[in-house]
Design a protein around this motif. Sequence first.
Motif, mmCIF file in Angstrom:
data_model
loop_
_atom_site.group_PDB
_atom_site.id
_atom_site.type_symbol
_atom_site.label_atom_id
_atom_site.label_comp_id
_atom_site.label_asym_id
_atom_site.label_seq_id
_atom_site.Cartn_x
_atom_site.Cartn_y
_atom_site.Cartn_z
ATOM 1 N N GLY A 210 0.811 -1.213 0.000
ATOM 2 C CA GLY A 210 0.000 0.000 0.000
ATOM 3 C C GLY A 210 0.844 1.263 0.000
ATOM 4 O O GLY A 210 0.562 2.212 -0.737
ATOM 5 N N ALA A 211 1.891 1.271 0.823
ATOM 6 C CA ALA A 211 2.774 2.441 0.888
ATOM 7 C C ALA A 211 3.486 2.657 -0.447
ATOM 8 O O ALA A 211 3.619 3.796 -0.918
ATOM 9 N N ALA A 212 3.941 1.566 -1.059
ATOM 10 C CA ALA A 212 4.619 1.671 -2.356
ATOM 11 C C ALA A 212 3.673 2.214 -3.422
ATOM 12 O O ALA A 212 4.051 3.062 -4.240
ATOM 13 N N GLU A 213 2.425 1.749 -3.416
ATOM 14 C CA GLU A 213 1.439 2.237 -4.384
ATOM 15 C C GLU A 213 1.128 3.708 -4.162
ATOM 16 O O GLU A 213 0.914 4.460 -5.117
ATOM 17 N N MET A 214 1.087 4.130 -2.894
ATOM 18 C CA MET A 214 0.858 5.540 -2.590
ATOM 19 C C MET A 214 1.980 6.408 -3.168
ATOM 20 O O MET A 214 1.723 7.434 -3.798
ATOM 21 N N VAL A 215 3.215 5.996 -2.959
ATOM 22 C CA VAL A 215 4.350 6.752 -3.486
ATOM 23 C C VAL A 215 4.323 6.760 -5.010
ATOM 24 O O VAL A 215 4.586 7.789 -5.650
ATOM 25 N N LYS A 216 3.983 5.626 -5.600
ATOM 26 C CA LYS A 216 3.970 5.494 -7.062
ATOM 27 C C LYS A 216 2.883 6.347 -7.702
ATOM 28 O O LYS A 216 3.114 6.988 -8.742
ATOM 29 N N ASN A 217 1.716 6.379 -7.093
ATOM 30 C CA ASN A 217 0.558 7.006 -7.733
ATOM 31 C C ASN A 217 0.253 8.423 -7.253
ATOM 32 O O ASN A 217 -0.541 9.127 -7.878
ATOM 33 N N SER A 218 0.874 8.838 -6.162
ATOM 34 C CA SER A 218 0.613 10.177 -5.634
ATOM 35 C C SER A 218 1.585 11.194 -6.227
ATOM 36 O O SER A 218 2.727 10.869 -6.562
ATOM 37 N N SER A 219 1.135 12.427 -6.348
ATOM 38 C CA SER A 219 2.007 13.512 -6.814
ATOM 39 C C SER A 219 2.844 14.061 -5.659
ATOM 40 O O SER A 219 3.728 14.888 -5.867
ATOM 41 N N LYS A 220 2.562 13.596 -4.457
ATOM 42 C CA LYS A 220 3.274 14.065 -3.272
ATOM 43 C C LYS A 220 4.578 13.302 -3.076
ATOM 44 O O LYS A 220 4.712 12.157 -3.495
ATOM 45 N N THR A 221 5.542 13.943 -2.430
ATOM 46 C CA THR A 221 6.812 13.284 -2.137
ATOM 47 C C THR A 221 6.629 12.320 -0.969
ATOM 48 O O THR A 221 5.639 12.390 -0.227
ATOM 49 N N SER A 222 7.609 11.445 -0.792
ATOM 50 C CA SER A 222 7.554 10.509 0.332
ATOM 51 C C SER A 222 7.581 11.263 1.659
ATOM 52 O O SER A 222 6.938 10.845 2.634
ATOM 53 N N THR A 223 8.306 12.379 1.706
ATOM 54 C CA THR A 223 8.349 13.193 2.921
ATOM 55 C C THR A 223 6.969 13.764 3.242
ATOM 56 O O THR A 223 6.519 13.733 4.398
ATOM 57 N N GLN A 224 6.290 14.272 2.224
ATOM 58 C CA GLN A 224 4.951 14.812 2.434
ATOM 59 C C GLN A 224 3.980 13.737 2.911
ATOM 60 O O GLN A 224 3.186 13.961 3.827
ATOM 61 N N LEU A 225 4.060 12.566 2.294
ATOM 62 C CA LEU A 225 3.170 11.471 2.681
ATOM 63 C C LEU A 225 3.429 11.047 4.122
ATOM 64 O O LEU A 225 2.486 10.769 4.878
ATOM 65 N N ARG A 226 4.694 10.993 4.495
ATOM 66 C CA ARG A 226 5.025 10.618 5.885
ATOM 67 C C ARG A 226 4.468 11.636 6.870
ATOM 68 O O ARG A 226 3.871 11.272 7.894
ATOM 69 N N LYS A 227 4.650 12.910 6.568
ATOM 70 C CA LYS A 227 4.187 13.956 7.495
ATOM 71 C C LYS A 227 2.669 13.947 7.642
ATOM 72 O O LYS A 227 2.133 14.256 8.714
ATOM 73 N N GLU A 228 1.971 13.585 6.572
ATOM 74 C CA GLU A 228 0.506 13.542 6.634
ATOM 75 C C GLU A 228 0.003 12.445 7.576
ATOM 76 O O GLU A 228 -1.081 12.558 8.143
ATOM 77 N N VAL A 229 0.795 11.387 7.707
ATOM 78 C CA VAL A 229 0.417 10.285 8.587
ATOM 79 C C VAL A 229 0.821 10.574 10.035
ATOM 80 O O VAL A 229 0.283 9.993 10.976
ATOM 81 N N THR A 230 1.783 11.473 10.202
ATOM 82 C CA THR A 230 2.383 11.721 11.516
ATOM 83 C C THR A 230 1.684 12.859 12.241
ATOM 84 O O THR A 230 2.097 14.029 12.165
#
Length: 280
Positions: A210-230
């Motif tokens: 799921g995390a890999a698919e989020m990084v692959k399909n999202s326009s957001k960076t991995s840093t942005q995605l991490r911060k959104e969960v934190t």
Amino acid sequence: MKKIAIVGAGSMAEAFISGILENGLIDRKNVWVTNNSNQERLHRLEERYGVRGTYDLNVLFDGADIVMLAMKPKDASSAIDYIRGHLTEQMLVVSVLAGVSMNTIETLANKSLSIARSMPNTSAAVGKSATAFAVNNRVTTEQLETTKKLFGTVGLAAFVAEEQLDAVTGLSGSGPAYIYYLIEAMEKSAVEVGLEKEMASELIVQTLIGAAEMVKNSSKTSTQLRKEVTSPGGTTEAGIRILEENGVQEAFISCIKAATAQSRKMGDALCSQLKVGKTF
């Protein structure tokens, strides 16, 4: 592609055989494979895929327009020396040998060759490799297209300069092992916090997918995605804090740098042994 001769019959060779056949790139009767002496292994590949195994080099290379070097890097010198008389300038030589430069391959063969050097990873076995490849200036446009199709049968294929392949080796070539190492840690922690191992394994695998698919399909960076969960004061923040305190990110960076350096070291050692100079 008329005929491919694969020198080496290990797991990477098998991954390409499977990918080639599943994608219909070439008829199975035109896929030929050999190895050093393991006849049982050749027989298993023949039975499983319907390809042809042989120790007769005249038969192996007759009519072959592609030759794949898939032996262990440490065996490259003896293997190429053994087959050099059958290699021609018209063939496309595809190498999956970590740390072995195209210049080294030509020196071992003692002739000019059209070469595509690659760094796939073990996920090729399930058609999900992240493969980077480079070619020398003798590779024709047609051969380049064939190379892209060949590597595409086992996953993603990216064209790079040869001097970048050591870094690719350290990153994605060895990368699956880093992820497996992470999974090991998550599995151990799951047991310690009271989860059943089988259920935990399913959750871990799906979380990674799921995390890999989020990084692959999202326009957001991995840093942005991490911060959104934190969320502040939340569970994720508590976990991330421990990772930061233990220098986990820095450890991963050092890990990839060390693997990259080892790839260069292996290549330099072979060049030194053969008194070959790198061309990059």
